[in-house]
Design a protein around this motif. Sequence first.
Motif, PDB file in Angstrom:
ATOM      1  N   THR A  74       1.122   3.551   2.317  1.00 49.39           N
ATOM      2  CA  THR A  74       1.643   3.953   3.631  1.00 49.39           C
ATOM      3  C   THR A  74       3.106   3.565   3.874  1.00 49.39           C
ATOM      4  OG1 THR A  74      -0.610   3.745   4.472  1.00 49.39           O
ATOM      5  CG2 THR A  74       1.147   3.911   6.112  1.00 49.39           C
ATOM      6  N   GLY A  92      -0.574  -1.237   8.095  1.00 50.01           N
ATOM      7  CA  GLY A  92      -1.282  -0.005   7.757  1.00 50.01           C
ATOM      8  C   GLY A  92      -2.722  -0.216   8.208  1.00 50.01           C
ATOM      9  N   GLY A 151      -6.941   0.318   6.780  1.00 50.12           N
ATOM     10  CA  GLY A 151      -7.853   0.764   5.723  1.00 50.12           C
ATOM     11  C   GLY A 151      -8.751   1.866   6.264  1.00 50.12           C
ATOM     12  N   ARG A 198      -7.369   3.336  -7.186  1.00 50.75           N
ATOM     13  CA  ARG A 198      -6.472   4.420  -7.620  1.00 50.75           C
ATOM     14  C   ARG A 198      -5.186   3.887  -8.236  1.00 50.75           C
ATOM     15  NH1 ARG A 198      -5.520   3.817  -2.128  1.00 50.75           N
ATOM     16  NH2 ARG A 198      -3.465   4.366  -1.290  1.00 50.75           N
ATOM     17  N   PHE A 199      -4.849   2.631  -7.963  1.00 53.30           N
ATOM     18  CA  PHE A 199      -3.626   2.058  -8.516  1.00 53.30           C
ATOM     19  C   PHE A 199      -3.868   1.384  -9.874  1.00 53.30           C
ATOM     20  CE2 PHE A 199      -3.076   1.682  -3.810  1.00 53.30           C
ATOM     21  CZ  PHE A 199      -2.075   2.633  -3.687  1.00 53.30           C
ATOM     22  N   GLY A 226       0.845  -1.200   0.000  1.00 56.01           N
ATOM     23  CA  GLY A 226       0.000   0.000   0.000  1.00 56.01           C
ATOM     24  C   GLY A 226       0.877   1.245   0.000  1.00 56.01           C
TER      25      GLY A 226
END
Length: 241
Positions: A39, A132, A134, A167-168, A37
Amino acid sequence: MRVIICENYDEMSKEGAKIVASQITLKPDSILGLATGSTPIGLYKNLIELNKNKEIDFSCVKSFNLDEYYPISRENDQSYFYFMNDNLFNHVNIDKNNTHVPNGETKNAEEECKNYDKMIDKAGGIDLQILGIGQNGHIAFNEPDKNLITGTHVTSLTQNTIEANSRFFNDISEVPTKALTMGIGSIMKAKKIIILINGENKHAALKELLNENITTDIPATLLKVHPDVVLICDKAAYYGK
Ligand code: PGA
């Protein structure tokens, strides 16, 4: 849970890297639990720098990643296998044979999950887990639910996670809807855990984690019963501005 509030993302990444570096210095054959991710990217950059400067040595380190999309090819640049090589393993002196990411190419997911847990146990368990969170309070791909699962398992991603991760990808329809993920039990067995939280969009999740009672609707709240968790966040996530 100890809370460290940092000025910004860069400072948070440095603080996280300091803890990982101390872990490797104290125990060169540490077993690290790693996350993907946006982060942890800064933390990994710091580790790469420390390794280049010979301040930390990855030669005896083993790693187990939290999760992987399913199914996904390891060559797909959105796979977590690809991400880890690209953001960390290709740039430090870790033996790739000592790195593990759940295999999103497997034909037998149940077997893969069972073996993954066995490999972690055989290695001696995770010394330091990096996490991380969510926006919906998930840790790894343990999504809010009535029941949470102990060991590594196949799970369906919630619409919220699919949207957050889109978004990726070129298009939301390309986001896999399933994943292989370590379970809550596997995460809680880690001897030490650091959870990194940055950005205003994580403010609500951070506040819920700190203020709510333990509930499977916010999987991260389970961390409250772990004896050694350090939450490292930036001001934007902590104060929401
Ligand atoms: P992010 O994802 O670091 O890309 O925000 C964290 C998570 O979903 O656990």
